[in-house]
Motif scaffolding. Sequence first.
Motif, mmCIF file in Angstrom:
data_model
loop_
_atom_site.group_PDB
_atom_site.id
_atom_site.type_symbol
_atom_site.label_atom_id
_atom_site.label_comp_id
_atom_site.label_asym_id
_atom_site.label_seq_id
_atom_site.Cartn_x
_atom_site.Cartn_y
_atom_site.Cartn_z
ATOM 1 N N GLU A 475 6.420 2.724 92.749
ATOM 2 C CA GLU A 475 6.531 3.060 94.172
ATOM 3 C C GLU A 475 5.245 3.709 94.667
ATOM 4 O O GLU A 475 4.696 4.596 94.014
ATOM 5 C CB GLU A 475 7.704 4.028 94.380
ATOM 6 C CG GLU A 475 7.920 4.455 95.821
ATOM 7 C CD GLU A 475 9.070 5.444 95.956
ATOM 8 O OE1 GLU A 475 8.890 6.473 96.635
ATOM 9 O OE2 GLU A 475 10.135 5.174 95.344
ATOM 10 N N TYR A 476 4.769 3.245 95.828
ATOM 11 C CA TYR A 476 3.606 3.821 96.488
ATOM 12 C C TYR A 476 4.070 4.508 97.772
ATOM 13 O O TYR A 476 4.841 3.941 98.539
ATOM 14 C CB TYR A 476 2.595 2.731 96.862
ATOM 15 C CG TYR A 476 1.691 2.277 95.730
ATOM 16 C CD1 TYR A 476 2.209 1.980 94.468
ATOM 17 C CD2 TYR A 476 0.331 2.125 95.920
ATOM 18 C CE1 TYR A 476 1.386 1.555 93.441
ATOM 19 C CE2 TYR A 476 -0.512 1.692 94.905
ATOM 20 C CZ TYR A 476 0.034 1.406 93.663
ATOM 21 O OH TYR A 476 -0.783 0.985 92.648
ATOM 22 N N ASP A 477 3.583 5.720 97.990
ATOM 23 C CA ASP A 477 3.941 6.487 99.182
ATOM 24 C C ASP A 477 2.660 6.836 99.944
ATOM 25 O O ASP A 477 1.770 7.502 99.416
ATOM 26 C CB ASP A 477 4.674 7.772 98.774
ATOM 27 C CG ASP A 477 5.154 8.570 99.982
ATOM 28 O OD1 ASP A 477 5.132 8.031 101.109
ATOM 29 O OD2 ASP A 477 5.554 9.735 99.782
ATOM 30 N N PHE A 478 2.556 6.352 101.199
ATOM 31 C CA PHE A 478 1.393 6.624 102.048
ATOM 32 C C PHE A 478 1.779 7.652 103.110
ATOM 33 O O PHE A 478 2.798 7.493 103.793
ATOM 34 C CB PHE A 478 0.906 5.336 102.718
ATOM 35 C CG PHE A 478 0.296 4.356 101.740
ATOM 36 C CD1 PHE A 478 -1.057 4.343 101.493
ATOM 37 C CD2 PHE A 478 1.100 3.462 101.042
ATOM 38 C CE1 PHE A 478 -1.619 3.464 100.590
ATOM 39 C CE2 PHE A 478 0.559 2.572 100.134
ATOM 40 C CZ PHE A 478 -0.801 2.575 99.907
ATOM 41 N N PHE A 479 0.958 8.683 103.261
ATOM 42 C CA PHE A 479 1.286 9.768 104.176
ATOM 43 C C PHE A 479 0.006 10.381 104.740
ATOM 44 O O PHE A 479 -1.094 10.181 104.198
ATOM 45 C CB PHE A 479 2.122 10.832 103.459
ATOM 46 C CG PHE A 479 1.448 11.419 102.249
ATOM 47 C CD1 PHE A 479 0.676 12.574 102.328
ATOM 48 C CD2 PHE A 479 1.565 10.791 101.002
ATOM 49 C CE1 PHE A 479 0.055 13.098 101.212
ATOM 50 C CE2 PHE A 479 0.936 11.309 99.875
ATOM 51 C CZ PHE A 479 0.187 12.474 99.985
#
Length: 541
Positions: A475-479
């Motif tokens: 999982e990749y999380d962009f913030f």
Amino acid sequence: MKKLFAGMLLFLAASLHSQNNFWPVDSLLVQYNKPETAGVSVLVVKDGKVVYNKQAGYANIEKKQPVTPQTVFCLASVSKQFTASCIVLLEQKHKLSFKDQLSKYFPEYSKKNITILDLLNHTSGIKNHEVISLIKGKEKLNYTNKEIRELLAPQELDFEPGTAFSYSNSGYWYLVRIVEKVSGESIVDFAQKNIFKPLKMKNTNYSYSFNSVKNAATGYKKENGINVICPVNSGEGSIAGGGVYGTAEDLNLWLTEMDNKKVLGEAFWNTILNQDAYEFDKENKSFYTKGLFITNYGGKKCISHGGDVEGFHNDLTYLPEAKMHVIILSNNDETKKALLFQAAANLSLGFGFKMPKAAMPAPTVKLSKDVLEKYVGIYEFEPGVAYKVTANDGFLNFTQLWDGVYLSVNASNSNTFPLDPDVVFTFNDEKNGKTQMLHLNQEGQEADFKRVDSAVMADFTSYTGRFRSELLNVEYDFFIKDGLLYYTIDKGIAQTTEIVDENLISIKEGKITYQRNADGVANEFILNHPRAKNFKFERIN
């Protein structure tokens, strides 16, 4: 007597001319003969004679051991030509065929038309296992064979075998395993018996353990101006794209054999160099064949291969028409091997050579926290174009607020921070303990950035969200943090991004292309790396 004296003069003149051909490389090697500097070995052969063989710097800085002719280097991808040679030797003994399907040895490839020749020439379409691991957020050095096989088995090919070129360490991992399956020996023993021993390469062989290699150089890189030891791949999966350790003098024996073909024979070298090469660059007529690139250098045929891992940078080059070869081995991560090659070869080849204005990185100094603090702040050139400067342990970080690019730069003096010789930041105009001006010189183009309290930040909201790849189970999380776009992999360490355009961003793991719906929302993206392509991630929030 007069004739003898005249002959002596001619001999001295020729000798002097030969020495003068190498002043450029002498000038570069001087820069390695400094305290706590990792080293390099350069060997040049012309017309069958060693005309240059010098070393500089340390093989082991902590032990104060200099690089010598006996120093053994991690050869990295230079190893590929030896793995390919093992395959060719088995083919000559009719133990295998270049047309053999990979599925003959690995049944999971029964539906994929990959041949041994595809593996040899990087035309298999198989993804690089190290890149897959990187994308999964589990980058590592020491793989088992089981881990590599499990990483590769479920992956789709990047292209139809034989139709394109993509450099792949995984292909050579399969070749090593095929050598061992077919010969019934480890590749360590097979290569020793069939290549290194016949050629009297006494200090060269494959090894699964760096610590077991005698006289081995330690690889170094610089972090904040300090030497850091670079770990080397070890374990059963380490003999894949690399795995060979050797000396410059042993590699001279190998390239001499490539030239005279006295031991392994004409048929062997004809198969290696002339049969079934893949033309990966038609415009420049560049080929890859069995662990070697065949290109041209200044109009002369050039057979070569480099080897690069963190802490080691190597290059073997054979110029058959010039009867010349050049060997460069280094355990210094800052070595510019292309420049060293030009310095070692150009004058002997009749080409010119001009020493660059900065052949090695400028010396760095570590500034105190108090000094760095006066540079911290935001500097703006015009609305939307600004740098955010922050301090770290002895160096500065420059963040481009218009695209999120993040640069870590050491100081060369109290107010100058060169990213490289062509990009230099300089702070000026100090008032009340804070500099008011950041001057940027980029390849002669200059711009002044003025200190401001705040700057207009780009809006990165459309890139944010959580995305998942079912195939990779990651999982990749962009913030957004402090106005910049960051990402994590499986809730790991936050990393910076670079915005390329509306639908494309660049990260350490490759290029991300967003797929947006009619409302502009990114529902999925495709992650591509040059050595592993087409990983699909779907939005999960």
